[in-house]
Structure formats: structure tokens, C-alpha cells
Design a protein around this motif. Structure first.
Motif, PDB file in Angstrom:
ATOM      1  N   PHE A 176      -0.171  12.091   9.323  1.00 27.85           N
ATOM      2  CA  PHE A 176       0.894  12.926   9.230  1.00 27.85           C
ATOM      3  C   PHE A 176       2.015  12.367   8.622  1.00 27.85           C
ATOM      4  N   ALA A 177       2.556  10.971   8.791  1.00 26.27           N
ATOM      5  CA  ALA A 177       3.691  10.371   8.511  1.00 26.27           C
ATOM      6  C   ALA A 177       3.696  10.388   7.058  1.00 26.27           C
ATOM      7  N   LEU A 178       2.630  10.231   6.419  1.00 23.56           N
ATOM      8  CA  LEU A 178       2.454   9.661   4.921  1.00 23.56           C
ATOM      9  C   LEU A 178       2.336  11.015   4.366  1.00 23.56           C
TER      10      LEU A 178
ATOM     11  N   ILE B  88      17.867  10.502   0.482  1.00 26.37           N
ATOM     12  CA  ILE B  88      16.924   9.562   1.005  1.00 26.37           C
ATOM     13  C   ILE B  88      16.134   9.361  -0.159  1.00 26.37           C
ATOM     14  N   THR B  89      16.027   7.962  -0.514  1.00 24.76           N
ATOM     15  CA  THR B  89      15.052   7.851  -1.811  1.00 24.76           C
ATOM     16  C   THR B  89      13.662   7.748  -1.761  1.00 24.76           C
ATOM     17  N   THR B  90      13.192   7.400  -0.601  1.00 23.85           N
ATOM     18  CA  THR B  90      11.761   7.433  -0.134  1.00 23.85           C
ATOM     19  C   THR B  90      11.412   7.920   1.260  1.00 23.85           C
ATOM     20  N   GLY B  91      10.446   8.720   1.356  1.00 22.71           N
ATOM     21  CA  GLY B  91      10.413   9.198   2.744  1.00 22.71           C
ATOM     22  C   GLY B  91       9.411   8.039   3.618  1.00 22.71           C
ATOM     23  N   THR B  92       8.985   7.079   2.879  1.00 21.57           N
ATOM     24  CA  THR B  92       8.453   6.185   3.469  1.00 21.57           C
ATOM     25  C   THR B  92       9.142   5.037   3.867  1.00 21.57           C
ATOM     26  N   ASN B  93       9.881   5.261   5.069  1.00 20.89           N
ATOM     27  CA  ASN B  93      10.797   4.401   5.422  1.00 20.89           C
ATOM     28  C   ASN B  93      10.982   4.025   6.905  1.00 20.89           C
ATOM     29  N   ALA B  94      11.781   2.954   7.259  1.00 22.07           N
ATOM     30  CA  ALA B  94      11.554   2.622   8.760  1.00 22.07           C
ATOM     31  C   ALA B  94      11.901   3.810   9.871  1.00 22.07           C
ATOM     32  N   LEU B  95      12.896   4.978   9.284  1.00 17.64           N
ATOM     33  CA  LEU B  95      13.125   5.862  10.215  1.00 17.64           C
ATOM     34  C   LEU B  95      11.825   6.785  10.400  1.00 17.64           C
TER      35      LEU B  95
ATOM     36  N   LEU C  21       4.937  -1.851  18.688  1.00 19.89           N
ATOM     37  CA  LEU C  21       4.787  -3.420  18.012  1.00 19.89           C
ATOM     38  C   LEU C  21       3.261  -3.681  17.417  1.00 19.89           C
ATOM     39  N   GLY C  22       2.396  -3.218  18.006  1.00 23.67           N
ATOM     40  CA  GLY C  22       1.153  -3.298  17.923  1.00 23.67           C
ATOM     41  C   GLY C  22       0.378  -2.478  17.167  1.00 23.67           C
ATOM     42  N   GLU C  23       1.146  -1.367  16.850  1.00 25.55           N
ATOM     43  CA  GLU C  23       0.727  -0.507  16.075  1.00 25.55           C
ATOM     44  C   GLU C  23       0.429  -0.891  14.555  1.00 25.55           C
ATOM     45  N   THR C  24      -0.694  -0.485  13.964  1.00 26.70           N
ATOM     46  CA  THR C  24      -1.049  -0.966  12.611  1.00 26.70           C
ATOM     47  C   THR C  24      -0.861   0.270  11.471  1.00 26.70           C
ATOM     48  N   MET C  25      -1.761   1.153  11.988  1.00 24.75           N
ATOM     49  CA  MET C  25      -2.067   2.293  10.839  1.00 24.75           C
ATOM     50  C   MET C  25      -0.857   3.122  10.280  1.00 24.75           C
ATOM     51  N   VAL C  26       0.053   3.442  11.272  1.00 23.44           N
ATOM     52  CA  VAL C  26       1.162   4.011  11.000  1.00 23.44           C
ATOM     53  C   VAL C  26       2.085   3.547  10.164  1.00 23.44           C
ATOM     54  N   VAL C  27       2.351   2.174  10.641  1.00 23.80           N
ATOM     55  CA  VAL C  27       3.267   1.433   9.684  1.00 23.80           C
ATOM     56  C   VAL C  27       2.898   1.106   8.373  1.00 23.80           C
ATOM     57  N   TRP C  28       1.516   1.026   8.376  1.00 22.38           N
ATOM     58  CA  TRP C  28       0.849   0.487   7.143  1.00 22.38           C
ATOM     59  C   TRP C  28       0.889   1.597   6.011  1.00 22.38           C
ATOM     60  N   MET C  29       0.551   2.830   6.665  1.00 21.83           N
ATOM     61  CA  MET C  29       0.537   3.899   5.739  1.00 21.83           C
ATOM     62  C   MET C  29       1.924   4.482   5.264  1.00 21.83           C
ATOM     63  N   ALA C  30       3.209   4.280   6.396  1.00 20.25           N
ATOM     64  CA  ALA C  30       4.059   5.146   6.115  1.00 20.25           C
ATOM     65  C   ALA C  30       5.603   4.173   6.272  1.00 20.25           C
ATOM     66  N   SER C  31       5.297   3.165   6.134  1.00 18.50           N
ATOM     67  CA  SER C  31       6.733   2.275   6.289  1.00 18.50           C
ATOM     68  C   SER C  31       7.222   1.741   5.039  1.00 18.50           C
TER      69      SER C  31
ATOM     70  N   PHE D  66      20.494  -2.947   9.018  1.00 17.37           N
ATOM     71  CA  PHE D  66      19.957  -2.050   9.891  1.00 17.37           C
ATOM     72  C   PHE D  66      19.503  -0.776   9.148  1.00 17.37           C
ATOM     73  N   ASN D  67      19.526  -0.765   7.797  1.00 21.36           N
ATOM     74  CA  ASN D  67      19.366   0.501   7.087  1.00 21.36           C
ATOM     75  C   ASN D  67      18.112   1.129   7.507  1.00 21.36           C
ATOM     76  N   TYR D  68      17.918   2.075   8.162  1.00 25.76           N
ATOM     77  CA  TYR D  68      16.684   2.623   8.439  1.00 25.76           C
ATOM     78  C   TYR D  68      15.893   3.462   7.354  1.00 25.76           C
ATOM     79  N   LEU D  69      16.876   3.858   6.331  1.00 33.81           N
ATOM     80  CA  LEU D  69      16.360   4.709   5.305  1.00 33.81           C
ATOM     81  C   LEU D  69      15.660   3.839   4.388  1.00 33.81           C
ATOM     82  N   GLN D  70      15.409   2.541   4.255  1.00 35.08           N
ATOM     83  CA  GLN D  70      14.940   1.689   3.310  1.00 35.08           C
ATOM     84  C   GLN D  70      13.462   1.400   3.781  1.00 35.08           C
ATOM     85  N   PRO D  71      12.682   1.172   2.825  1.00 37.69           N
ATOM     86  CA  PRO D  71      11.130   0.784   3.236  1.00 37.69           C
ATOM     87  C   PRO D  71      11.277  -0.735   4.120  1.00 37.69           C
ATOM     88  N   VAL D  72      10.265  -0.746   5.049  1.00 36.83           N
ATOM     89  CA  VAL D  72      10.307  -2.043   5.531  1.00 36.83           C
ATOM     90  C   VAL D  72       8.847  -2.681   5.728  1.00 36.83           C
ATOM     91  N   ARG D  73       8.669  -3.602   6.118  1.00 40.63           N
ATOM     92  CA  ARG D  73       7.062  -4.059   6.363  1.00 40.63           C
ATOM     93  C   ARG D  73       7.150  -4.789   7.439  1.00 40.63           C
TER      94      ARG D  73
END
Ligand SMILES: Nc1ncnc2c1ncn2[C@@H]1O[C@H](COP(=O)(O)OP(=O)(O)OP(=O)(O)O)[C@@H](O)[C@H]1O
Ligand SMILES: [Mg+2]
Lengths: 273, 517, 392
Positions: free
Chosen positions: C150-152, C231-238, C306-316, C327-334
């Protein structure tokens, strides 16, 4: 070996109007005490319970009746912190002695609890549970035992068509009789009953009382009850407990008509308890 | 504070609570509705004749005769399209042929121009694709422009160059158009059968056909005239073909798509039971479903006996003490371990340490660890919920402790244990991280239906392939329905398991009350 | 006496010595029971020891990394080029990514989750909360890969195209009522001390106007800023924070609801009897009493995020860089989890290298953190139990 009343005349009053030769001590307590952790709830009891007679135990709430009853087939072992001192023998064997086969003990002394507690299984399986435990596995034999026990418990006619039904679908009185039948199915010598009718209505109570009368003479029955009438109606002997102490033990009729202790009289006449 | 303010605060507090609940429900809807809505199109959709042809040819489902008549019908509808294209091609060919004369003239020259032309002309070959020949000549005219030594030749060459240029663009446009049409309708009649499966069929789904039709009608271009970001613009393809035989093609295609593809409402239950073909461009998700089932059942197989035994020990035998509380803390810690760490452990221990092959067994074992705490906890709860009186009754009849547990306690706790098991199954079916390194493969041979043969095979699984397809599939856009279908399936699987658990739970209380026989 | 004994055996079905086992049988029974119990204990202990084994194994594989590379780079550098030459193993950016995402999720989930729990336990009638319960259960049951999908596939494009406007709407929705209430409360607080009736009224009106005006300005300014965000990319920390927040909701809701319900009826009645409103009762009495349980709920929420993998892997977005500003939540993180999931495939080819072991070092950090959270919540539970026992 058995405790004769004569040797312990001080604590157990005369039982003259029943023939001496009929009396065989089945359960014998000698200075028997029961503790929960360090609290003594049954205190140095001495008594003989006679074989094939109905003995009622009465006394105010919390005086240790159930505790004593459950100690006879060692159901108290389940309660952590429960210990005993003194002697309790069944048929001459110390129940708390070494190498006691608890399984055999409980087979000898069946117990019926205050609240009916059938298993959530079919009526048939409830009755057959005990025999199965003790090695009866063939279906025809089991059927025989089930029918016999149910007949003995005067329940057969009511349930004979619904043996495969869940036992919990029976009424409270029927459930209690089922529990009695379940105990009878293991062919015990002693039947321990802890207020078996307190959860039942008068009609169901009457049936159970009839049942007990029918079983009289075949089994040694020990019944705890709060109901004086019931005790006087169905028992041959009555023991009165008060705060863990055995106050008086006699044939039922003398004890109710002519108690020798003031406490007993007060309790029977309803002045306390 | 004033009483009115206090009341207002009270109300706003309640409203915030309600708001958050509404938000929660909304979140659920926002997540589930689109997934289910689009996921259902994997099964229920307007299927074109190509879908039916695919099913018939690949899975032998459908009626051959009907198919034959359908194919006649669509070929009739498509004929004008291919006719127009053929006319157009012939015309181009004629144009090229017309160049023959001036070119041979040039080749007769004795200077370098002649030599060059001669050499080039030799390369022309009627058997080569038309566009190749066109390109050969184009290169020639290009080179010739540099060799020009006199004016009249220059004019001639430039004329040649312009003509060939025009032919080249037209041919190129035509190739693009033909490619777009092939994507929509499938290979043209008489074309050799392409190797790739996806090129052997046109669009199987009407919604995708619509998209492809748009690609036939319009060319996508990026407009960078604005500062910064480019903008997508669509240019009608017909502009390339104004005044040619092909001009009416576009109108024709737009109005006759239905006749050419014959969309029909289709229920494609095979989505759940067919293997996938050409990486999910065709077929269903059976391998993924099967893999998930194997992994889940495997996990249950390992975790349930162990979990139930531990629960029995905790509830029936363990005396409270330091060792027991330590064991309990261990188990609650296990419940808090992130699932990816289970995956790492599986990799480091089972695969690299014990040399298990990456496959169903290793994956199941890893998943079993993930669900073990849940199973222990729920089984213990269920066992503890069995009334003490049952145990007393059994013991008073002379049953040993173990006998009591087996014959009375466990049967009475069974529905509760099952509930926990079923919920854990849902968890195991949905987990991805633990199986990434231990079991999952994006493309694997379909697992055998015989469980004994699969333990050392890596497998596809719904959870993993959802990730894999939507991040790594080369044509993820084309298979959106599969992605949504898969996601909807995995959610449904998990929800059904949970629903089953709820029903079980309801039955427990009934049974304890003696309402069922 | 001898007569009695004779008679006894004749009328009783069970001879007395049947109750006593032979010493052989007794021994056999005892040994059997002991073996049975030991078997049960062994299985249980194995199940429990697995976690120790996991910790041991992860640590065993993590230590070589620190032996080869030392600690400094790992914890202080943000350069993450594990396959570079020379490789760089700075995990700072990745840890920051994990922290950002977890914090974001907590900010989303805790107020909503606790408010929902309060609502379910104290505000809504029982029948309605019972019907809402399945919704919480469904949210909890949805697999993480579905959330990731859904996130991605749905949320990220939406955020990319309409993100600014979405944020603006969210801001207005939350801020307007909140600021309104704050305005009224603060202006009352400020003027509470003034004893004179009419001057208090004028002071209050003045305060209302001043505060209200400045808040409206703030409202519109922030709203506009948000609305004009690109927002340049939708796959970001937010994106990930919001989705993780939703994922953690069920845990937070059900655990804090349990905690709230564990606070007895008496405390509530006592507070109502003193004339407190429901909100006052809940905030001043019930929630403090349930604070331990609510804190556990938050801890569990943190662990889940913190332990979640799939969501962050797919959509961060999976960019191993420190966002600017950090603290810019609109940028991608890992995040740690996504790095492990993403890099293990290649790293496993070179088992034994730093590249392989660094991932275990990251796993160890995750594990330690969860272990700590678990201990803390365990400690809170035991402390509460003691307190309860002390009171009874
Ligand atoms: N499991 C236990 N742990 C500690 N104390 C107990 C336990 N069971 C009973 N007692 C205590 O032992 C005493 C005797 O209890 P018991 O149940 O034998 O009374 P009773 O005579 O059967 O009463 P009632 O007529 O109400 O059934 C009581 O004071 C009771 O509080
Ligand atoms: Mg009692």
C-alpha cells in the motif's frame, strides 16, 4: 489395629444401640492434623468411621470439614503448602505412609464435590472415564459398567437415550447424580461427598438423599452437610466439627436428640453457625 | 476554570477519542478498499479473445470450435487494419524501388562517388528487412553529401537524401505503429511466432487493451519547454501519417476495438490455481499460494508440538521459582525479536551453520521460531482457562497427572489452543522477512504437490513475491492486477484464518456452557 | 479384635495392602514420572533458550566485524559503501533513518492509539467498543508486506502528487480545533486571578483577540507553507512513518486499553463523586494510574516500528544518507532492517567478509534495543504486580 471406641471413650461417646459386631472401622484418624502452610485447620482429630455406614460431618463454615474429607483420598495433595501430621488409615493402611499408590487410594475412596463437575464429554464417556483408567477398554464391558452405575445412581431411566450427549447439557441435579455414578463406576469402598446437594433445589436434593439411602449398607459413605435435617435423615453417625476440632461423634439419633456437649447443642439448635 | 470551559474541554476530549477511532476505521478502509477493489480485477474482469485463446492454447480450457469462430470474427475485424498497413508498406517499397534508377546511375560513375555507391548497393538485399535496406541507402546518401564535387550532383544527391529520409521516417513510424498494434492485438497474421510468450498474445484484459489502444493512437512525449520538470504530452499518432493510406486506420481502430478483441465479462478463478507464465504476465499465482501453504504448515508442524508442550509444562508442572521466571522472560523476549533478525539467524545458523539448503524446511523452521511465543502464550492461556474442577474430577477418579492432562485438560483446552494456532498461521503466512534469506526465491520451479519432495526446494511465497514483483518486475505496470490480486489474496488468507479463530473462540464458550452436543 | 479383622476382609472389596505399592513398582513409577517431567522441562527450556541462542549467534557473527573494522567508523561515520573500494561501513545515517522513522511512527500512533483506547474503554458504550474491536484485530492481522505494498503503490504516488495539499488538510483538521481550545483555555488561565468581575471580562476578551489573532496567523502561515510544499519523492520517511504508525496502532490500542481497564471502577467512581468531568477523571486519575501499562504500550509500539522490515524496505526510498536538514521527513531514508534485508543477498556471497558481518552488527543493535525494551516492560509489569499485592 482398628481403634475401638472403648479405648478412646473420652473423645468418642458410647454407641451402644448399634451392635458392636457390626462395627468395623474403615477410616481411622489418630491425632490427625492438617495444615495450610503453617495454619492448622484440622486439629488432632481422633475418630473411627465405620464401614458400610453413612457418616455425616457437620459444623460451621470454615471449620475444616471439606479439608478433612479431601484428606481421606489425598485430594489435598493438589494444594500447595498443605501438610498433615498424625495418622489417617484406611482399612488399616496409613494413607500418608510410604509408597502409597495414590491411584489405588482414589479408586478405593471416590469423591463427589459440592458443585457437580462432569467433564465436557458425553455422558457415556464421563462414566466410562474411571473404568477406562483402570483398565477396562472393551466396549461391551464398559457399557455394562455405565448402565450399572447409572442405575445405581438412579439416573439410568432419564439418560439412557442420550448417552452420547454432552454431560453439560444435563440439569444440575442430574449432573450431580452423574458425578455420583461416575464415582460408583470405579467401584470404590468409600464414597466421600462434600455438600453434594447444596447447589441443588429441594426436589433434586430429595433424589440424591434417596440415592444415598439406597447406597447405604453397600458403601461407606461420608457426607459433609450444612443441612441438619439432611444429616439426621440420612446418616447413621454424625461428627460435629468446630474450628478444626472434633467436638462430638456419635450415632445420629442420640447426637441430635441428646447432645453431650454444649457447643453441639448450640449449633444444632441454631444458636450459631 | 469556568464550568462551561470544563465542559467544553470534556467534550473536546471525547471528540478527540472518537476522532482517533474514526481515523483508525478510515485508515483500514483506505488501505483495504483499493486493494480489494483492484485485487478483485485479477479474477473478475473483461477478458478479451486473447485471454480465451491463451487459456485454450496453454491450459487447454475452453471450447475449440467456439474459439475458431471467434478467431474468424476478429480476423475479419482486424483485416482492414493489416490491409492498410500492407498498402502503406507497398507504397514505401515502391518509393524505394523508384530510387533504384538514380542510384544505379550514380554507381556507374567512375569516381569515388560511384565506387561508394556501388559498394553500398551490393549490400541491398530483398530478403533483409525493409528498414535495413532503407538505412543502408540512407547511410550512403549521408556519406555522399561529403564527397560532392559538382553542383548538379549535389542537387541530385540532396534530392535522393530527402526522399530516403522521408521513407526512413515513415518506415520507422510504421514499425512503431506496428509494434503498438502488435501489443494490442497480438502478432499479425502470417508473422513468425515470437519467442517471448508475452509477444505471442495481444492484450488479454480489456482495461489493459484500453491503455494499449491509447498507445496506438497517441505518442507519449516529454515537454521540457517549462523550466524544471518535464511534462508528459500526448501527440496523436495520426499526425505522422496524414495523407497516407494509414490515416483512416486510427479512426477505424478506435471504433472497432471491441470487434477486434471481443471483451467479455470473465471470472478467472484460475488466478488462484494456475501457474504463472512469463513472470506473471499470464496465468495465476498458484506457485506462490502453494509455497505459502507449505511454509505455513511447516511452521505450524514444528511450533505447535513444542509450544503446547511448553505451555503444559508452564501451566501444569512448573513450580514458581527463579528458573521458571527466567524461562518466561526468555520467551517474552523471543516475542519481541524483530522478524528480520529471525531471518538472519536462520541464514547464519540453519544455512551457513547447519548447511541446510535454502528451502521450505529452513523457512518453516525460521517461521516456527517467529510464532513459537504466540503459540506458547495462547496455549498456556487456554490450558489455564480449563476449570480446576475438571482436573480434580479426573484425579479423584484415580488418573495420574499426565493422564489428566492428556485426557481431560488438553481436550478441554483444544479449541483455545487451536485458536492460537490458527492466528499464528495467519502470522506465519504473512511474514516476509524471516523467509527472505531462508526460503524465498523470486522465480522457482513450481513446487511439487508431494510435501516430501519440497523440503529442500526454494519456493515462491505470496508475501515475498508481492515485494519482489512490485519492486523488481520489469513490467510492473502491466501486472498491476496481479500485484493487487496477490496482496488481496494474502490479506484474505490471513483474515479468513482470523475469522476462523474468532468462530472457534465463540464455540469454546458455548461448549463450556454445554450448548453443543 | 481378631474377629473384627476377619470380618473386615470379608465385607470390603479391596484388601488394604493393595494401597501400598511394592518398592519396585514405586521406584518404577517415580522414575517414569521423573523422566516425563524432565522431558517436558527439556522441551520448554529449549523453546525458551532459543532466544539466547539467537542472541549468541547474531553476536558471534557480529563480533568479527568489530574485530576487523573497529568501532569508530561504524558508529560515527555516515558513509555507507559496503561494496566500495575501500568499503565504508558508517552506519550513522542508517541508524538516524531508523530513529527518524520510529519517532515518526510513535508521533502518529501514540496520541491516536491512547485516545482510541480511552475512547474504547471509557467513552463508548460497551456494545460499540465490542464491535470496534475486530477492526483493531484486522489492522493487526494485515501482513506487513501488504502495508508495504500500500505504501509503495498507492500512498507514495499520492504523496508525491498531492502531498502538500494532504498535509495542509491534515494540519487544518488537527490544528483548528486544538488552537481554538488552547486559545480559550489560555485566556482563561491568564485572567483567572483578576478578581474584579467586569475588568476580568474585558481582559479575557482582549486576551482572546490577541491569542486568537496570532493563532490564526500561525494557522494560515503553516497551512500555506505545507500546501506549497513540493515533495520530490513519495517514498520517504514521512510515508513510512505514517504507515508504521498505523501498523503499530493495534498494539498500542489494545495494550493501553487493557491497562486502562485494569484501573478499577472504584477509582473512577471516587473521582466522579468529587465532581470531576470525564476528561478530568481520565486525565488526572485514570491515565496516571494506568501510566505503566500505557508506557508498555508505547514501548511495544516502538519495537514494532523499529523491527518492521517490509514497509521500510519497500517505501522508505532506501537512501543511506542523512537528510538535509537531518529531520527532513520528506526525503528518503534507509533503516537498519531494510539494509539487512537488502544487502544480505549480496553479502552472503562473501560470507566471512566485513560486508557480511556488518549486517549482523546491525542486527545485534536491533536485538539489543528490543531486549532492553522488553526488560523495561517486564520490570514495569513486575513492579505493578508488587504494588497491587502490597495494596491488597
Ligand atoms: N487452599 C487453601 N489455602 C489456605 N487455606 C485454606 C485453603 N482452603 C481452605 N482454607 C482454610 O481452611 C479452613 C477450612 O476450610 P474448609 O474448606 O475445610 O472449610 P469447610 O468446613 O469446608 O467450610 P464450608 O462449610 O464453608 O465449606 C478455612 O479457614 C479456610 O479458610
Ligand atoms: Mg467445604
Amino acid at each position: 489395629m482398628t481403634q475401638s471406641p472403648a479405648t478412646n471413650a473420652s473423645s468418642i461417646p458410647s454407641t451402644a444401640n448399634i451392635e458392636e459386631s457390626q462395627k468395623i472401622a474403615h477410616v481411622t484418624a489418630k491425632d490427625f492434623s492438617i495444615y495450610y502452610s503453617s495454619k492448622e485447620v484440622v486439629k488432632k482429630i481422633n475418630l473411627d468411621i465405620w464401614a458400610k455406614k453413612v457418616t455425616a460431618i457437620i459444623g460451621p463454615s470454615g471449620c475444616g470439614k471439606s479439608t478433612f474429607l479431601r484428606s481421606i483420598n489425598r485430594m489435598n495433595d493438589l494444594i500447595p503448602g498443605c501438610t498433615v501430621t498424625g495418622d489417617l488409615s484406611l482399612n488399616g493402611t496409613n494413607v500418608y505412609g510410604k509408597r502409597i499408590d495414590i491411584t489405588a487410594l482414589r479408586k478405593t475412596a471416590g469423591i463427589v464435590f459440592q458443585k457437580p463437575n462432569p467433564f465436557p464429554k458425553s455422558i457415556f464417556d464421563n462414566i466410562a472415564y474411571g473404568p477406562r483408567l483402570h483398565g477396562v477398554t472393551r466396549r461391551p464391558e464398559l457399557e455394562l459398567v455405565v448402565e450399572k452405575s447409572l442405575r445405581q445412581a438412579a439416573l439410568w431411566d432419564e439418560v439412557k437415550d442420550r448417552l452420547p450427549n454432552n454431560a453439560l447439557s444435563l440439569s444440575g441435579g442430574q449432573q450431580q447424580r452423574l458425578c455420583i455414578a461416575r464415582s460408583l463406576a470405579i467401584e470404590p469402598d468409600i464414597l466421600l461427598m462434600d455438600e453434594p446437594t447444596s447447589a441443588l433445589d429441594p426436589k433434586a436434593t430429595a433424589r440424591i438423599e434417596d440415592l444415598i439411602s439406597e447406597l447405604r449398607g453397600k458403601y461407606t459413605i461420608i457426607i459433609v452437610t450444612h443441612n441438619m435435617q439432611q444429616a439426621s435423615r440420612i446418616s447413621d453417625f454424625t461428627a460435629f466439627f468446630y474450628e478444626g476440632v472434633l467436638i462430638e461423634y456419635d450415632q445420629t439419633l442420640p447426637l441430635f436428640t441428646n447432645p453431650s456437649k454444649k457447643r453441639t447443642e448450640d449449633y444444632i439448635t441454631g444458636r450459631f453457625g | 476554570m469556568k464550568i462551561t470551559t470544563r465542559k467544553m474541554l470534556d467534550r473536546s476530549f471525547s471528540s478527540f477519542g472518537l476522532f482517533s477511532i474514526v481515523l483508525m476505521i478510515l485508515a483500514l478502509l483506505v488501505i483495504l478498499v483499493p486493494i480489494f477493489k483492484r485485487g478483485s480485477t485479477a479474477i473478475v474482469f473483461n477478458g478479451t479473445v486473447e485471454h480465451r485463446r491463451f487459456l485454450l492454447e496453454r491450459f487447454e480450457r475452453g471450447d475449440e470450435q467456439e474459439m475458431a469462430s471467434e478467431i474468424t470474427a476478429i480476423q475479419a475485424a482486424q483485416k482492414p487494419v493489416y490491409d492498410m498497413i500492407e498498402h502503406f508498406e507497398n507504397r514505401q517499397r515502391k518509393y524505394l524501388d523508384a530510387l533504384n534508377e538514380p542510384l544505379t546511375k550514380l554507381a556507374k560513375r567512375s569516381d569515388s562517388i560511384g565506387r561508394l555507391t556501388k559498394r553500398r548497393l551490393k549490400r541491398l538485399d530483398k530478403n533483409k528487412p525493409f528498414l535495413t535496406n532503407v538505412k543502408t541507402i540512407q547511410k550512403l546518401t549521408d556519406r555522399l553529401k561529403g564527397h560532392v564535387d559538382s553542383d548538379n550532383i549535389q542537387a541530385e544527391i540532396e534530392q535522393l537524401d530527402a526522399t530516403i529520409q522521408k521513407i526512413e521516417t515513415q518506415t520507422k513510424n510504421l514499425v512503431e505503429l506496428k509494434e503498438a498494434i502488435r501489443e494490442l492485438l497480438g502478432p499479425a497474421p502470417g508473422e513468425t511466432r515470437p519467442v517471448l510468450l508475452r509477444k505471442q498474445y495481444g492484450q488479454t484484459r480489456w482495461d489493459r487493451a484500453q491503455v494499449k489502444l491509447h498507445e496506438v493512437l497517441y505518442i507519449e512525449k516529454w515537454d521540457y519547454s517549462n523550466e524544471g520538470m518535464g511534462r508528459k504530452v500526448f501527440e496523436p499518432r495520426v499526425e505522422h501519417f496524414r495523407g497516407t493510406e494509414i490515416e483512416p486506420l486510427f479512426d477505424y481502430m478506435e471504433t472497432n476495438t471491441e470487434a477486434m478483441l471481443r471483451p467479455q465479462l470473465t471470472f478467472y478463478w484460475g488466478f488462484l490455481t494456475d501457474k504463472s507464465m512469463d513472470i506473471h504476465i499470464f496465468g495465476g499465482i498458484f506457485p506462490e499460494l502453494l509455497g505459502t501453504v507449505y511454509l505455513t504448515l511447516g511452521a505450524i508442524l514444528f511450533a505447535v508440538p513444542m509450544g503446547v508442550i511448553a505451555a503444559i509444562y508452564f501451566s501444569e508442572y512448573a513450580r514458581p521459582g527463579i528458573i521458571i521466571s527466567f524461562l518466561r522472560i526468555c520467551i517474552s523476549t523471543l516475542a519481541g525479536v524483530p522478524s528480520i533478525v529471525f531471518g538472519m539467524f536462520g541464514l547464519a545458523f540453519l544455512l551457513n551453520g547447519c548447511h541446510l539448503p535454502k528451502g521450505v524446511l529452513a523457512g518453516s523452521l525460521t517461521l516456527a521460531l517467529v510464532i513459537l511465543p504466540t503459540i506458547i502464550r495462547s496455549a498456556e492461556e487456554a490450558i489455564r482457562a480449563v476449570p480446576r474442577t475438571y482436573r480434580e474430577a479426573a484425579l479423584s477418579l484415580g488418573a495420574s497427572r499426565w493422564r489428566t492432562v492428556v485426557t481431560v485438560v488438553i481436550p478441554a483446552a483444544l479449541p483455545g489452543i487451536l485458536t492460537g494456532t490458527v492466528i499464528s498461521m495467519g502470522r506465519a503466512a504473512g511474514e516476509t522477512a524471516p523467509i527472505i534469506f531462508t526460503a524465498a526465491a523470486s522465480v522457482a520451479a513450481t513446487l511439487s504437490l508431494n510435501p516430501l519432495q519440497v523440503w529442500d526446494q526454494p519456493t515462491q511465497a505470496l508475501s515475498w513475491n508481492i515485494y519482489n514483483l512490485c519492486t523488481e518486475h520489469e513490467a510492473a505496470n502491466e501486472i498491476q492486477h496481479v500485484l493487487f490480486g496477490m496482496t488481496a489474496t494474502i490479506i484474505l488468507v490471513v483474515l479468513f484464518l482470523n475469522l476462523f479463530a474468532i468462530i472457534l473462540r465463540a464455540r469454546i464458550s458455548k461448549k463450556l456452557k454445554g450448548e453443543t452436543t | 479384635m481378631s474377629v473384627t479383622v476377619l470380618k473386615k476382609t470379608s465385607i470390603l472389596n479391596t484388601p488394604s495392602d493393595n494401597l501400598v505399592l511394592s518398592s519396585r513398582a514405586n521406584l518404577a513409577q517415580n522414575i517414569l514420572a521423573w523422566i516425563g517431567q524432565s522431558f517436558l522441562f527439556l522441551v520448554t527450556a529449549t523453546a525458551a533458550m532459543i532466544v539466547l541462542f539467537i542472541i549468541f549467534y547474531i553476536a558471534k557473527n557480529a563480533i568479527p566485524f568489530f574485530q576487523i573494522q573497529g568501532l569508530t567508523e561504524f558508529f560515527t561515520s555516515a558513509e555507507w559503501y559496503p561494496s566500495g573500494d575501500p568499503p565504508a561501513f558508517g552506519v550513522l545515517a542508517i541508524m538516524l533513518g531508523s530513529t527518524l522513522v520510529t519517532l515518526g511512527a510513535i508521533v502518529v500512533t501514540v496520541p491516536l492509539g491512547v485516545a482510541a483506547a480511552v475512547c474504547l474503554s471509557d467513552i463508548l458504550p460497551f456494545s460499540i467498543s465490542q464491535t470496534i474491536k475486530p477492526i483493531v484485530e484486522i489492522l493487526a492481522a494485515i501482513p506487513s508486506v501488504a502495508y508495504g505494498f500500500f505504501a509503495l503503490v498507492i500512498f507514495a504516488p499520492l504523496l508525491q502528487e498531492e502531498g502538500g495539499r494532504l498535509l495542509m488538510v491534515g494540519w487544518y483538521l488537527l490544528a483548528v480545533p486544538f488552537l481554538f481550545i488552547i486559545t480559550i483555555v489560555i485566556s482563561e488561565m491568564l485572567t483567572f486571578k483578576i478578581t474584579h468581575e467586569s475588568s476580568r471580562k474585558t481582559a479575557r476578551t482582549a486576551a482572546l483577540f490577541v491569542l486568537g489573532g496570532s493563532f490564526i496567523a500561525l494557522l494560515i502561515f503553516v497551512g500555506n507553507t505545507l500546501g506549497n510544499l513540493t515533495i520530490t519523492t513519495g517514498t520517504n520517511a514521512l510515508n513510512v512513518s505514517i504507515i508504521l504508525g498505523i501498523m503499530a496502532l493495534p498494539t498500542v490500542v489494545s495494550v493501553s486499553q487493557d491497562a486502562l481497564q485494569a484501573v478499577g471502577r472504584e477509582l473512577r467512581d471516587a473521582s466522579y463523586a468529587l465532581g470531576a468531568t470525564r476528561a478530568e477523571t481520565l486525565i488526572k486519575v485514570i491515565m496516571p494510574a494506568a501510566s505503566g501499562g500505557i508506557f508498555i504500550a508505547v514501548l511495544l509500539g516502538i519495537m514494532r516500528a523499529l523491527g518492521e522490515t517490509m514497509v521500510v524496505w519497500m517505501a522508505s526510498g532506501n537512501a543511506a544518507q542523512i537528510p538535509s536538514p537531518w529531520f527532513n521527513y520528506l526525503q528518503p531514508v534507509r533503516t537498519l532492517t531494510a539494509t539487512i534485508a537488502g544487502d544480505m543477498g549480496e553479502a552472503d556471497q562473501v560470507t566471512g567478509s566485513s560486508r557480511y558481518h556488518v549486517l549482523f552488527a546491525m542486527g545485534l543493535i536491533l536485538l539489543m534495543f528490543c531486549f532492553l525494551c522488553n526488560l523495561v516492560s517486564e520490570w514495569i509489569v513486575s513492579r505493578q504486580r508488587k504494588k497491587l499485592r502490597g495494596e491488597n
